[in-house]
Design an enzyme around this catalytic site. Structure first.
Site, short mmCIF file in Angstrom:
data_model
loop_
_atom_site.label_atom_id
_atom_site.label_comp_id
_atom_site.label_asym_id
_atom_site.label_seq_id
_atom_site.Cartn_x
_atom_site.Cartn_y
_atom_site.Cartn_z
CG ASP A 186 -2.31 0.59 0.85
OD1 ASP A 186 -2.36 1.80 0.55
OD2 ASP A 186 -3.32 -0.14 0.83
CD GLU A 216 -10.20 3.67 -0.90
OE1 GLU A 216 -11.13 3.84 -0.11
OE2 GLU A 216 -9.02 3.47 -0.54
CG HIS A 243 -4.49 1.92 -2.07
ND1 HIS A 243 -4.59 2.55 -0.86
CD2 HIS A 243 -5.75 1.87 -2.57
CE1 HIS A 243 -5.86 2.86 -0.62
NE2 HIS A 243 -6.59 2.47 -1.65
#
Length: 536
Positions: free
Chosen positions: A175, A308, A246
């Protein structure tokens, strides 16, 4: 207390005949050859708790594991009478029967060494149990990227998962805040990407940091050990290498993967605008990474994440704009699913399938993908209607990092309140959606994100006993589920099992004093006070 009052998850059927069978140091253990792995595991585990040798026997053993091809692979029949006789459809069924036997023997059977009060003989209630799981995918996602979990703690987490008959560990390895897997071709991923200079405390908006470096990673041999340890317990480990968002830890290590100036490993939480550049350099880099990943993890699925992904950097990138035009896209938004699709194709060529979060379904899903539906049910339902396999993990029920109650006593009040009863009431297939779909609902998984869980103790507090409730939802038949009965079984035996295994769960009455920590507001007050003192 009957046998049915002892077990979590509750079996399909339980019939008690009254009385007890006493097992002791003379107990032997027999198994059909196909079930020898379960025999070895049971001999080692029960032997550690009791001090018994549990020698193998050819027949007339105190405990027998017998293969029954008429049962499903994960199903078993457990009979406790003059002896313990287990019939199992396969190695997994035998293992789950062994877990049930340990539960019947009491919490001390889950300890790693004998304790004095266990004495010599161990009574087991005489019972007949027929059991099989409701879903084939019974999972937990554990984020070790935000806060690293040392290997020995990870192995203990897997052991506790196995006691609950969970069978998938989705391991979130990369991440913005850390890269946790050794990649031999790219050593800077762990040299640079595996640590950050500090961590945000509480909400990412608070602007309060702890000032402490954080890091860690697993060597490839560490992960092979984790995979083998899990496999012995019939748990599949699915690794996640998150792209194209990420990814700041990777970009910090190799700036050519990004769209602008080299960033450091991110120290904040939340959605990050830093994304991978849509380039052959990035794609080739991740193809090489995945080539090493598939050599470590035999799982059918490899997760590429895909959640995301802000478009801000791509909208300012000449390269991204050019690629979108080349592909005939009206704007850069289509690059999200295209990028993931390129790597999914590489995995397909290596004989693997891709797992993705449901955002990818906003564009074009890779062929044969497994879709993890976290933004509620809608993404999963859409994927089912399009013929994809789906795992449900909606945030409103199965995010176990969310706070468990209102009030200042709850540490780091993340998200909204998700109580034990909320989790137990979760249903993987929403009401009215029981039609036949082209795709398959494989099951569900709980997600444990660790932005605010900075140690294994904090993970235990967030996960248990809510993960025990998830296990019962996914294993037990709906007609057998009853929240009041579940609470009685927690208080009657199961919380003692967690204690015996060293799990620092959240008590049903509320946190222990040492489990209390100030939430975001408390940290902000402390920070403001410190600043006022420093300013004189």
């Amino acid at each position: 207390m009957s046998a049915a009052d002892l077990l979590v998850p509750i079996p399909s059927s339980v019939e008690s005949s009254g009385g007890f069978l006493e097992l002791d140091a003379t107990t032997t253990l027999a198994a059909d050859p196909e079930l020898n792995n379960a025999r070895r595991w049971l001999a080692r585990t029960l032997g550690a708790a009791t001090g018994w040798d549990l020698f193998p026997a050819a027949a007339d053993a105190g405990i027998s594991l017998l293969l029954d091809p008429e049962l499903d692979a994960e199903a078993y029949r457990l009979e406790v009478g003059a002896a313990v006789v287990i019939h199992a459809g396969g190695p997994a069924g035998a293992f789950y029967a062994a877990q049930t036997l340990l539960q019947l023997m009491g919490p001390a059977a889950l300890r790693q060494a004998p304790v004095p009060e266990t004495g010599g003989a161990w009574p087991v209630p005489k019972v007949s149990i027929l059991d099989h799981p409701r879903f084939g995918y019974r999972g937990a996602m554990l984020d070790v990227a935000r806060h690293f979990m040392p290997k020995d703690n990870l192995l203990r987490f897997i052991e506790v998962m196995a006691m609950h008959k969970l069978n998938v560990l989705h391991l979130h390895l990369t991440d913005d805040q850390g890269w946790r897997i050794q990649i031999n071709r790219y050593p800077k991923l762990t040299e640079t990407g595996a640590w950050r200079r500090e961590s945000s405390l509480g909400s990412w908006r608070a602007g309060v940091f702890d000032g402490l470096p954080h890091g860690g990673f697993y060597s490839q041999d560490d992960l092979r050990e984790v995979v083998a340890f899990a496999a012995e317990r019939h748990i599949t480990v699915i690794p996640e290498i998150d792209v194209p968002g990420h990814s700041q830890a990777a970009i910090a290590a190799y700036p050519e993967l990004g769209t602008g100036a080299a960033p450091g490993v991110w120290t904040r939480w939340g959605i990050n605008e830093t994304v991978l550049e849509v380039s052959q350099t990035s794609l080739e880099f991740y193809r090489n990474v995945l080539d090493e990943v598939v050599e470590i993890f035999p799982s059918r699925w490899i997760s590429l994440g895909g959640d995301e992904v802000p478009l801000t950097q791509w909208q300012s990138s000449a390269q991204a704009q050019s690629k979108a035009r080349e592909l005939g896209m009206p704007d850069v938004s289509g690059l999200h699913s295209w990028f993931v699709g390129q790597l999914a194709g590489h995995l397909d060529a290596r004989g693997r399938a891709t797992s993705v979060w449901d955002e990818i379904g906003d564009g074009e899903l890779p062929d044969g993908a497994l879709v993890a539906s976290w933004r509620g049910y809608e993404g999963g339902m859409s994927a089912l209607k399009s013929g994809y396999d789906v795992v449900m993990c909606p945030e409103h029920r199965l995010y176990l990092d969310h706070r468990q109650a209102d009030g200042d006593d709850e540490p780091v009040p993340v998200g909204f309140v998700t109580t034990l009863q909320d989790v137990y009431g979760f249903e993987p297939l929403p009401a009215g959606a029981d039609e036949a779909f082209p795709g398959r609902l494989l099951g569900a998984q709980a997600n444990i994100w660790t932005e605010h869980l900075d140690s294994p103790r904090r993970v235990h507090f967030a996960a248990f006993p809510r993960l025990s409730a998830v296990a019962e939802v996914l294993w037990s038949q709906p007609e057998n589920r009853d929240y009041d009965g579940f609470l009685a079984r927690l208080e009657g035996a199961h919380l003692e099992r967690l204690e015996a295994m060293g799990v620092e769960y959240r008590p049903l009455s509320g946190p222990h004093p040492w489990q209390l920590r100030p939430g975001v507001a408390g940290w902000k007050r402390d920070y403001d006070a410190e600043q006022r003192i420093a300013a004189g």
